[in-house]
Scaffold this motif. Structure first.
Motif, PDB file in Angstrom:
ATOM      1  N   LEU A   1       0.807  -1.216   0.000  1.00 35.81           N
ATOM      2  CA  LEU A   1       0.000   0.000   0.000  1.00 35.81           C
ATOM      3  C   LEU A   1       0.841   1.267   0.000  1.00 35.81           C
ATOM      4  N   SER A   2       2.098   1.179   0.408  1.00 34.02           N
ATOM      5  CA  SER A   2       2.930   2.380   0.524  1.00 34.02           C
ATOM      6  C   SER A   2       3.381   2.934  -0.824  1.00 34.02           C
ATOM      7  N   THR A   3       3.051   2.248  -1.913  1.00 32.97           N
ATOM      8  CA  THR A   3       3.359   2.823  -3.222  1.00 32.97           C
ATOM      9  C   THR A   3       2.457   4.017  -3.525  1.00 32.97           C
ATOM     10  N   GLU A   4       1.274   4.052  -2.891  1.00 35.72           N
ATOM     11  CA  GLU A   4       0.312   5.127  -3.154  1.00 35.72           C
ATOM     12  C   GLU A   4      -0.039   5.936  -1.910  1.00 35.72           C
ATOM     13  N   ARG A   5       0.418   5.504  -0.733  1.00 32.72           N
ATOM     14  CA  ARG A   5       0.088   6.214   0.504  1.00 32.72           C
ATOM     15  C   ARG A   5       1.185   5.991   1.533  1.00 32.72           C
ATOM     16  N   ARG A   6       1.172   6.775   2.567  1.00 34.31           N
ATOM     17  CA  ARG A   6       2.084   6.590   3.682  1.00 34.31           C
ATOM     18  C   ARG A   6       1.426   5.656   4.688  1.00 34.31           C
ATOM     19  N   VAL A   7       2.166   4.662   5.181  1.00 34.37           N
ATOM     20  CA  VAL A   7       1.606   3.672   6.097  1.00 34.37           C
ATOM     21  C   VAL A   7       2.455   3.627   7.368  1.00 34.37           C
ATOM     22  N   ILE A   8       1.802   3.844   8.511  1.00 32.17           N
ATOM     23  CA  ILE A   8       2.467   3.810   9.818  1.00 32.17           C
ATOM     24  C   ILE A   8       1.971   2.587  10.575  1.00 32.17           C
ATOM     25  N   CYS A   9       2.879   1.745  11.028  1.00 34.89           N
ATOM     26  CA  CYS A   9       2.539   0.565  11.830  1.00 34.89           C
ATOM     27  C   CYS A   9       3.275   0.678  13.159  1.00 34.89           C
ATOM     28  N   PHE A  10       2.586   0.490  14.278  1.00 34.94           N
ATOM     29  CA  PHE A  10       3.240   0.715  15.561  1.00 34.94           C
ATOM     30  C   PHE A  10       2.955  -0.401  16.557  1.00 34.94           C
ATOM     31  N   ASP A  11       3.865  -0.527  17.527  1.00 34.67           N
ATOM     32  CA  ASP A  11       3.717  -1.468  18.624  1.00 34.67           C
ATOM     33  C   ASP A  11       3.115  -0.745  19.827  1.00 34.67           C
ATOM     34  N   LEU A  12       2.003  -1.244  20.315  1.00 31.87           N
ATOM     35  CA  LEU A  12       1.479  -0.731  21.570  1.00 31.87           C
ATOM     36  C   LEU A  12       2.428  -1.114  22.704  1.00 31.87           C
ATOM     37  N   PRO A  13       2.400  -0.399  23.829  1.00 34.87           N
ATOM     38  CA  PRO A  13       3.318  -0.725  24.927  1.00 34.87           C
ATOM     39  C   PRO A  13       3.137  -2.169  25.389  1.00 34.87           C
ATOM     40  N   GLY A  14       4.259  -2.792  25.741  1.00 33.25           N
ATOM     41  CA  GLY A  14       4.224  -4.182  26.174  1.00 33.25           C
ATOM     42  C   GLY A  14       4.295  -5.179  25.043  1.00 33.25           C
ATOM     43  N   ARG A  15       4.414  -4.686  23.803  1.00 31.40           N
ATOM     44  CA  ARG A  15       4.501  -5.571  22.645  1.00 31.40           C
ATOM     45  C   ARG A  15       5.684  -5.183  21.777  1.00 31.40           C
ATOM     46  N   GLY A  16       6.195  -6.168  21.021  1.00 32.35           N
ATOM     47  CA  GLY A  16       7.228  -5.902  20.025  1.00 32.35           C
ATOM     48  C   GLY A  16       8.411  -5.148  20.584  1.00 32.35           C
ATOM     49  N   GLU A  17       8.722  -4.026  19.944  1.00 34.68           N
ATOM     50  CA  GLU A  17       9.897  -3.246  20.326  1.00 34.68           C
ATOM     51  C   GLU A  17       9.554  -2.025  21.172  1.00 34.68           C
ATOM     52  N   SER A  18       8.287  -1.875  21.538  1.00 36.72           N
ATOM     53  CA  SER A  18       7.911  -0.792  22.446  1.00 36.72           C
ATOM     54  C   SER A  18       8.235  -1.174  23.889  1.00 36.72           C
ATOM     55  N   ASP A  19       8.385  -0.165  24.744  1.00 36.86           N
ATOM     56  CA  ASP A  19       8.685  -0.415  26.154  1.00 36.86           C
ATOM     57  C   ASP A  19       7.527  -1.133  26.848  1.00 36.86           C
ATOM     58  N   TRP A  20       7.881  -1.907  27.871  1.00 34.26           N
ATOM     59  CA  TRP A  20       6.883  -2.464  28.768  1.00 34.26           C
ATOM     60  C   TRP A  20       6.567  -1.416  29.829  1.00 34.26           C
ATOM     61  N   LEU A  21       5.322  -1.345  30.263  1.00 33.16           N
ATOM     62  CA  LEU A  21       4.921  -0.370  31.262  1.00 33.16           C
ATOM     63  C   LEU A  21       5.303  -0.840  32.655  1.00 33.16           C
ATOM     64  N   ASN A  22       5.749   0.106  33.494  1.00 34.21           N
ATOM     65  CA  ASN A  22       6.069  -0.219  34.889  1.00 34.21           C
ATOM     66  C   ASN A  22       4.803  -0.502  35.690  1.00 34.21           C
ATOM     67  N   ASP A  23       3.772   0.277  35.426  1.00 36.16           N
ATOM     68  CA  ASP A  23       2.484   0.060  36.073  1.00 36.16           C
ATOM     69  C   ASP A  23       1.680  -0.899  35.203  1.00 36.16           C
ATOM     70  N   LYS A  24       1.626  -2.159  35.594  1.00 37.17           N
ATOM     71  CA  LYS A  24       0.996  -3.178  34.757  1.00 37.17           C
ATOM     72  C   LYS A  24      -0.513  -2.984  34.638  1.00 37.17           C
ATOM     73  N   SER A  25      -1.115  -2.287  35.590  1.00 37.04           N
ATOM     74  CA  SER A  25      -2.549  -2.034  35.510  1.00 37.04           C
ATOM     75  C   SER A  25      -2.883  -1.011  34.433  1.00 37.04           C
ATOM     76  N   ALA A  26      -1.857  -0.355  33.871  1.00 39.44           N
ATOM     77  CA  ALA A  26      -2.074   0.669  32.850  1.00 39.44           C
ATOM     78  C   ALA A  26      -2.241   0.083  31.450  1.00 39.44           C
ATOM     79  N   TYR A  27      -2.151  -1.229  31.320  1.00 39.33           N
ATOM     80  CA  TYR A  27      -2.418  -1.842  30.022  1.00 39.33           C
ATOM     81  C   TYR A  27      -3.934  -1.844  29.782  1.00 39.33           C
ATOM     82  N   ASP A  28      -4.460  -0.690  29.367  1.00 40.23           N
ATOM     83  CA  ASP A  28      -5.887  -0.563  29.115  1.00 40.23           C
ATOM     84  C   ASP A  28      -6.112   0.439  27.995  1.00 40.23           C
ATOM     85  N   TYR A  29      -7.375   0.585  27.587  1.00 35.11           N
ATOM     86  CA  TYR A  29      -7.672   1.423  26.428  1.00 35.11           C
ATOM     87  C   TYR A  29      -7.458   2.906  26.692  1.00 35.11           C
TER      88      TYR A  29
END
Length: 288
Positions: free
Chosen positions: A51-79
């Motif tokens: 799709l990036s041939t015709e548009r800009r595409v941003i893909c991201f890791d939410l905290p606690g996944r992939g290469e994003s940081d894990w949260l110190n406050d585990k109860s903060a994994y919410d919407y």
């Protein structure tokens, strides 16, 4: 595609979010992709590359996944936290309006963003999720999320992934290897496991699991929307999609055969269907 980072915040301080940025940064047509509960941004590599041939595409890791940081406050994994993180990603694009594609949890996040007053969401693609989620599907997810497997070999972990994520559909060996490459974490003792913070499962433990009813949110969404359903999904019932279509005049439907929860969107046919829908000037003419 090289991973980039930005700083977001929680009640406990700051954390880094990882993302990939595909296509020209000058392209005003921007698609942001948000993954499922235990997944990561690389699930969208094939789609973003096309799709990036015709548009800009941003893909991201939410905290606690992939290469994003894990949260110190585990109860903060919410919407509430995920909305903050998503808005930080959208702000990084510099755009006032973007298209959003969300798989499962990423779709729920997109729904919440789209329902807000002055929402930055221009159009919404929901991959196998809707405003009603049955208790049985949530129990199935709760039975594996947070219970990380530990294996000595990559092949063992791949076998586990093929079973746990069988709902992704008929993927090639190469596609499963891609998911394994970015979905694994190597431990100091030489074993490997899945690459997410097991504490994201705390959201399932705070109260008894019941059906999730978000119809008021769906009814507040006015944006053009594409509802994608896995043919055999237990999380998004066909009856739910029918009700969604009845209540939203600008919503359209795409069912992907030989998948359950949730279609991987890695195959050319699926990506082409999404591209067609995004490229349309007018809604309600998409033929499935």
């Amino acid at each position: 595609m090289k991973t980039q980072y930005l700083t977001s915040c929680s009640t406990e301080g700051l954390h880094h979010l990882a993302y990939t940025d595909w296509g020209s940064k000058d392209n005003p047509n921007i698609l942001v992709c948000s993954h499922g509960l235990t997944r990561n941004k690389h699930d969208f590599d094939a789609l973003a590359n096309k799709l990036s041939t015709e548009r800009r595409v941003i893909c991201f890791d939410l905290p606690g996944r992939g290469e994003s940081d894990w949260l110190n406050d585990k109860s903060a994994y919410d919407y509430k936290q995920y909305i903050v993180d998503a808005l930080m990603i959208i702000a990084r694009t510099g755009a006032n309006k973007i298209d959003w594609l969300g798989t499962s949890m990423g779709g729920l996040l997109g729904m919440m963003l789209a329902s807000l007053e002055n929402s930055p969401i221009k159009s919404l693609i929901l991959n196998d999720v809707g405003p009603f989620i049955p208790k049985a599907a949530l129990i199935r997810i709760a039975n594996y999320v947070g219970k990380l497997p530990y294996y000595d070999t990559a092949q063992e972990l791949e076998n586990y992934m093929r079973t746990t994520y069988a709902g992704f559909g008929d993927l090639s060996d190469e596609q499963w290897k891609h998911l394994l490459r970015y979905g694994q974490k190597k431990l100091d003792n030489g074993q490997i496991t899945l690459n997410y913070d097991p504490n994201i499962s705390l959201a399932f433990n705070h109260q008894p699991i019941e059906d999730i009813d978000l119809w008021p949110i769906w009814n507040n969404i006015q944006q053009r929307a594409l509802i994608i359903r896995g043919e055999n999904s237990d999380l998004l019932a066909r009856s739910t999609t029918e009700q969604m279509l009845e209540q939203h005049p600008n919503a359209e439907f795409l069912e992907i055969p030989n998948t359950a929860h949730s279609p991987a969107l890695m195959n050319n046919a699926d990506i082409h269907s999404i591209e067609q829908w995004l490229d349309k000037a007018e809604p309600n003419s998409f033929i499935v």
